[in-house]
Each structure stands twice: as structure tokens, then as C-alpha cells.
Design a protein around this motif. Structure first.
Motif, mmCIF file in Angstrom:
data_model
loop_
_atom_site.group_PDB
_atom_site.id
_atom_site.type_symbol
_atom_site.label_atom_id
_atom_site.label_comp_id
_atom_site.label_asym_id
_atom_site.label_seq_id
_atom_site.Cartn_x
_atom_site.Cartn_y
_atom_site.Cartn_z
ATOM 1 N N VAL A 1 0.853 -1.182 0.000
ATOM 2 C CA VAL A 1 0.000 0.000 0.000
ATOM 3 C C VAL A 1 0.893 1.238 0.000
ATOM 4 C CG1 VAL A 1 -0.183 0.349 2.512
ATOM 5 C CG2 VAL A 1 -2.139 0.938 1.054
ATOM 6 N N ALA A 2 0.355 2.348 -0.461
ATOM 7 C CA ALA A 2 1.028 3.635 -0.278
ATOM 8 C C ALA A 2 0.099 4.531 0.525
ATOM 9 C CB ALA A 2 1.349 4.275 -1.630
ATOM 10 N N THR A 3 0.659 5.268 1.486
ATOM 11 C CA THR A 3 -0.174 6.177 2.281
ATOM 12 C C THR A 3 0.458 7.567 2.306
ATOM 13 O OG1 THR A 3 0.914 5.822 4.432
ATOM 14 C CG2 THR A 3 -0.832 4.278 3.825
ATOM 15 N N ASP A 4 -0.417 8.559 2.476
ATOM 16 C CA ASP A 4 0.102 9.918 2.629
ATOM 17 C C ASP A 4 0.275 10.225 4.122
ATOM 18 O OD1 ASP A 4 -2.377 10.550 3.695
ATOM 19 O OD2 ASP A 4 -3.070 11.638 1.928
ATOM 20 N N ARG A 5 0.708 11.434 4.412
ATOM 21 C CA ARG A 5 1.039 11.810 5.789
ATOM 22 C C ARG A 5 -0.152 11.663 6.726
ATOM 23 N NH1 ARG A 5 5.343 14.689 8.006
ATOM 24 N NH2 ARG A 5 6.238 15.044 5.966
ATOM 25 N N GLN A 6 -1.368 11.824 6.177
ATOM 26 C CA GLN A 6 -2.573 11.721 7.012
ATOM 27 C C GLN A 6 -3.049 10.268 7.183
ATOM 28 O OE1 GLN A 6 -2.316 14.319 4.543
ATOM 29 N NE2 GLN A 6 -1.630 15.548 6.286
ATOM 30 N N GLY A 7 -2.359 9.330 6.526
ATOM 31 C CA GLY A 7 -2.768 7.934 6.636
ATOM 32 C C GLY A 7 -3.755 7.506 5.560
ATOM 33 N N ASN A 8 -4.091 8.398 4.633
ATOM 34 C CA ASN A 8 -4.954 8.000 3.516
ATOM 35 C C ASN A 8 -4.222 6.981 2.659
ATOM 36 O OD1 ASN A 8 -7.088 9.921 4.102
ATOM 37 N ND2 ASN A 8 -5.623 11.488 3.446
ATOM 38 N N ALA A 9 -4.906 5.894 2.326
ATOM 39 C CA ALA A 9 -4.238 4.746 1.713
ATOM 40 C C ALA A 9 -4.664 4.545 0.264
ATOM 41 C CB ALA A 9 -4.543 3.491 2.517
ATOM 42 N N SER A 10 -3.730 4.120 -0.553
ATOM 43 C CA SER A 10 -4.037 3.669 -1.917
ATOM 44 C C SER A 10 -4.789 2.345 -1.849
ATOM 45 C CB SER A 10 -2.730 3.459 -2.682
ATOM 46 O OG SER A 10 -2.068 2.303 -2.179
ATOM 47 N N GLU A 11 -5.206 1.845 -3.010
ATOM 48 C CA GLU A 11 -5.705 0.462 -3.050
ATOM 49 C C GLU A 11 -4.600 -0.488 -2.625
ATOM 50 O OE1 GLU A 11 -7.759 -1.226 -6.334
ATOM 51 O OE2 GLU A 11 -8.992 0.559 -6.632
ATOM 52 N N ILE A 12 -5.015 -1.598 -2.027
ATOM 53 C CA ILE A 12 -4.049 -2.608 -1.596
ATOM 54 C C ILE A 12 -3.705 -3.500 -2.796
ATOM 55 C CG2 ILE A 12 -3.728 -4.627 -0.102
ATOM 56 C CD1 ILE A 12 -3.962 -2.323 1.722
ATOM 57 N N LEU A 13 -2.431 -3.780 -2.971
ATOM 58 C CA LEU A 13 -1.981 -4.770 -3.960
ATOM 59 C C LEU A 13 -1.557 -6.026 -3.198
ATOM 60 C CD1 LEU A 13 -0.805 -5.661 -6.800
ATOM 61 C CD2 LEU A 13 1.324 -4.530 -6.073
#
Lengths: 322, 322
Positions: A18-30
Motif C-alpha cells: 500500500v502507499a499512504t500519505d502523511r494523514q494515513g490516507n491509503a491507496s488500493e491494496i496490492l
């Protein structure tokens, strides 16, 4: 410029990314399968390939990636970045996983125990995201634990802390694979609930709908027990309730010890949702002291099996993001 | 110019005072009786008088005193600096102790729970002074707890954490004054060991040298039990060993949870020294898991009843010294 961290959760069957931003918002899981025949090198190559794919899919340059977090089963040597052993993943004995992944990706890597990473994931983006102090119990084959206190993961002086499944729940109780007796794991995990139930069915021969399932499948699991309970089976209801009560007892002790905002249940058995949390909460209220009102909430996790990858990315943010 | 902090340990019988330097080196302890008839004002005046005397004796100007730490029985509201209640000290209900002491001394004051202050004292200057992570169990009338993780005292989200005497040790065990059943306190405190022993003497009528002591004094205490044990009394030996084993069980759970460098036993029962720690260590080794060798040392405290005042000064250093 958007900055991201990548999280990798190394499991026995899948590796999740996964990739997340500083706020913890996450991309789709691979999710990619865990290679079983390439040893540590094959595993690390798969981990790097998945991380690159997550970075590409998010449209990021590698300059935008601050770092990578890896959650791994252990035991680990966190300071050295080494997987000492990992029974369910072949080839993982004394593997310098942190530096191997870092070399392939040319990015800084943080290593964390998988149960701690999952707890941290719930802390930053899941059921514990409004909590300062959080305890997570993972109810699967065994019972894993993770504790976050004021934003810091509890590791212990020798990196073997937060083994909440091995608190002694019943003095001189059931023998545990760890060498102790009466561990939480022996009374609260999905596997041990099923094992105990099958043993009682053999020894006590209670009338129960579980017998037909056992005769067909050769075994039963915690989901079967819950379904039989929901269907009115008295034996299954008794087993399910006893497990919920033991869990509630562990939660009372953890409340006295940590006084957390929340105790979050996750792992296979937590999929039962309100069928589990309702009786756990009722027993918790019954067993809790009278000195103060109940201030700790017992709840089901939000992120399920994605918590490990999201938490691993959070660990990278914690280490590389400031 | 030497800088010092003053520590005050507010007890039911005595108030203790100390001054410490940045390294935790302590002055002689001053003990003044706890006033029983002046309400909160009388208490605070005695606290200020003792603090002034400690400062004078050390030859310090008040500019050299960075601050004052106060350890108080609770429950407390630490953020507000208030003693909510303190059952053994008259007049202490909803008292803004921190600000009252600060006003009288014209010095900044930090308030801490007395069990936490004692744990912190052992951490900075006692049996835990080489430890990063320390757990302290105070074995007195009840069982108090204190936990220091990486130099920070564990408080919990609602300031009611580290209540280690109220972990559930025995499911559905002895009822505890707190409203729970089977608390550590009911199996490991000096008072409850004595109470249980007297109850068993009445119910089971075992042959024991304790009967003569009971007939003379009207009661027995943990010291009597240990002395009878040392004199070869089988019943006393059984009681003493059962207590040591329950303590060891609690220590195993605390080791799995915190993985501390040390667990330190203090309070009245810890005065038994090796008579207590030797059987606790033997049971701890027996009950401890086999997954890793034992890395947590169980030990007797160094500072005894001075830990609270020294730790209170340390709390002031922690808050005002940097």
C-alpha cells in the motif's frame, strides 16, 4: 509535491502493498502471492516488485517516496533489521530483510513485527484512529498483541513485549506451545476454541449440530461454532460464550494495566463482528471493577487484514516523515 | 551553581522530604508526621514547612531549587493537579494540592501518584537505575503498581493505568474490594496472605506454630508466616510458597506484556528479601515460556520506603529540569 510512504505486509500466503500519505490516507491494496521456492532472495525480489508497482500505479517518482515500512512475522531483531526466524515463510532464517529491501529499492526501510504493524495501522487509520492509547488483540491461529502508547509502539527492552496472547489467564491451565500453561491464546484463539470444542464433543458427547459438520468436513472451525450458536445449538452457544468471557477477562486485565482508550479485536474470529463483540462487552462490563465507570471501549477492528500494510507504511512515516 | 529538586511523599503516617541533584543523588530523608486535624490546609502547611527545611539544610537558595515533586495517594487528576480522594488522609477530597503547595513555596510543583513516584524512584536511583523498562510491584496492604517505559511513567489514557494489583490472576477467584474477582492483590499482598492464612487456620485446623502467635496477638502478619516457615512449620511454608508462586505468575504475565529489564518488588512483604525473592525466582523460571531464555530479572527494591520521595523529586526533574 505529494509525499508517500510504502507499506509491505509479509504474510505466509500473500504479500500486501500500500502507499499512504502523511494523514494515513491509503491507496488500493496490492496483494501478490508469497513465493515459496526462491528463498529469501525470491521473497525480497517479490517485495521490491510489488513496491515498484504501487509507486508506479500511484504515479509517484521515487523522490516522492520518503521510505518503506515492512511488517514481518518474527522473531525479529529490530535494531539490526533482521528476521531471526519466521516459521510460516520458507527461507527466512537470519535474513537481513531491512537492508536487502532497501538495497533493491534504493529507499530507506523500517522493519516492524507484523502484529505491531497491524496495531499501528488500526491506530493511525482504523478503529483506533481517535485513540491516544490502543491495545490490539489478533484472534487467529494464535493470539497476537500490539500496544500503542501515546503514538509509540510498545516493544519492550528485548523486543519481545506485547505478547498479549501469552499472558497467563488460567493458573496451571491448558499447556501452550510456548512452554507456559494457561495462556490467553489457549482460551481465546479461533484455533483453540475449535480444538477444545472437538475434544469436548469426543469426551462428553453433547447433543449438537456441530457433529454433522465434523462428520462431513473432518473438523470444525470458529465460524461453524458461531453459526450453530446462531441456529440455536446450546452446546455451541456455551462454547462461544465461554470464549467471549475469557476474552473479556483478558480485556479487564489489559484495561487495569494500560488504561487504553480502546481495545480492538481483529483476526479471523473478529469477522464474527457483533456476534463476538456484544457478548465480550457484556462480560467486560460484568467483570470490570466498580472503582471507576468503564472508560475503555472494546471494539472490532476497522481495517481487517489490510491493517498490517497500512501500519507498515505508518511505521515508515513515523521514522522517515519528520 | 548546584541545582536541586525537592521530592515530597505524602503518606498516611509520615510525610517524607528529600532533595536530589540532576544525577539522582539524594540528601538525607526528612520525615514529619502527617497532620490529622488541620484538613488540607494543615497538610499543605506541613508539606511547605518540610520542603523549606530540606532546602535550608542543604544550604540552597530558592533560586537553586528548580521545582518540587509531590507523590500522593489517589485517585488524582494529574492534569489538573487535584487529589480527588485519598482514603487514608483526612481532609483530602477534591484538593488542588499542586497549586496549593506551589503557592506556599513560590516554586513550580509536579503531582504524581505515589505508586508511580516510588517506581520512578527505583528507576532513577534504585534497583532499576540501569534499566530502560521497569515494572514495580508494591506488596503492602494491597498491591500497587508502577511502570516506566523508556524513561516515561505509564499513566494510561484516563490516568488509571498501571493498576497491576488488579490484573485478574485467578478467573472467578476471591472477591476483591475493587469489585472484581481474582485480582493479583487477593493472592499476593501481605494483608491478604495473612487473612487467607487465618481463615484456613480456622477452617482446616492445620497443625502450625502460627496458632500460638494468633492466640497471643489476636492476628498474624506476613512476617509471622515467614518466621514460622523459617522455623520449619509446614503449613506456613505452604502458604508462603503459594504466595511466591502467585507472584511469579503475575511476573510472567508482566514479562510477556512489557518485556521489562527488571520487575522490582517493594513494600512491606519485600522486607523478607531473599526469603521472598528466591522462591519467586524459582517459580518464575518454572512458569516462564521456553521461546526465549529469561531476560527479565525479578529483584527486591533498593530504596524501600524512601523511593516515593526520591521518585517525586525525579518527577520534578523530569518536568522542570530540561
Amino acid at each position: 509535491m505529494a509525499e508517500m510512504c510504502v507499506g509491505i505486509d509479509l504474510g505466509g500466503t500473500f504479500i500486501k502493498f500500500v502507499a499512504t500519505d502523511r494523514q494515513g490516507n491509503a491507496s488500493e491494496i496490492l496483494a501478490l502471492p508469497t513465493p515459496t521456492d526462491g528463498g529469501a532472495d525470491g521473497l525480497v525480489e517479490q517485495m521490491a516488485a510489488g513496491a515498484r508497482k504501487i509507486i508506479d500505479t500511484a504515479g509517484l517518482s521515487s523522490e516522492q517516496v520518503l521510505g518503506v515500512g515492512v511488517g514481518s512475522p518474527g522473531p525479529l531483531d529490530l535494531k539490526a533489521g533482521i528476521v531471526i526466524a519466521s516459521p510460516n515463510i520458507s527461507g527466512m532464517v537470519n535474513v537481513p530483510l531491512r537492508d536487502m529491501v532497501s538495497d533493491l529499492l534504493a529507499l530507506p526501510v523500517a522493519l516492524e513485527n507484523d502484529a505491531n504493524a497491524a496495531a499501528y495501522g488500526e491506530y493511525i487509520a482504523g478503529a483506533g484512529k481517535d485513540a491516544d492509547d490502543l491495545v490490539v488483540l489478533t484472534l487467529g491461529t494464535g493470539v497476537g498483541g500490539g500496544v500503542v502508547i501515546g503514538g509509540e509502539v510498545l516493544h519492550g527492552a528485548h523486543e519481545i513485549g506485547a505478547e498479549l496472547g501469552h499472558m497467563i489467564l488460567v493458573p496451571d491451565g491448558e499447556p501452550c506451545g510456548c512452554g507456559q500453561r494457561g495462556c490467553v491464546e489457549q482460551y481465546c484463539s479461533a484455533k483453540f476454541m475449535a480444538d477444545r470444542t472437538m475434544a469436548r464433543m469426543t469426551a462428553e458427547k453433547p447433543p449438537t449440530a456441530l457433529r454433522a459438520i465434523f462428520d462431513t468436513k473432518g473438523s470444525i472451525d470458529s465460524k461453524d461454532i458461531n453459526e450453530a450458536r446462531a441456529g440455536g445449538d446450546a452446546f455451541a452457544a456455551e462454547v462461544w460464550d465461554a470464549t467471549a468471557r475469557h476474552l473479556a477477562m483478558a480485556c479487564v486485565s489489559l484495561t487495569r494495566i494500560f488504561d487504553p482508550d480502546k481495545i480492538v479485536l481483529t483476526g479471523g474470529m473478529a469477522k464474527a463482528g457483533s456476534d463476538l463483540i456484544d457478548p465480550v462487552r457484556a462480560h467486560f462490563a460484568d467483570l470490570h471493577w466498580a472503582m471507576t465507570e468503564i472508560k475503555t471501549e472494546v471494539a472490532i477492528a476497522d481495517l481487517g487484514s489490510d491493517a498490517g500494510a497500512i501500519g507498515a507504511a505508518g511505521v515508515a512515516w513515523h521514522q522517515f516523515g519528520s
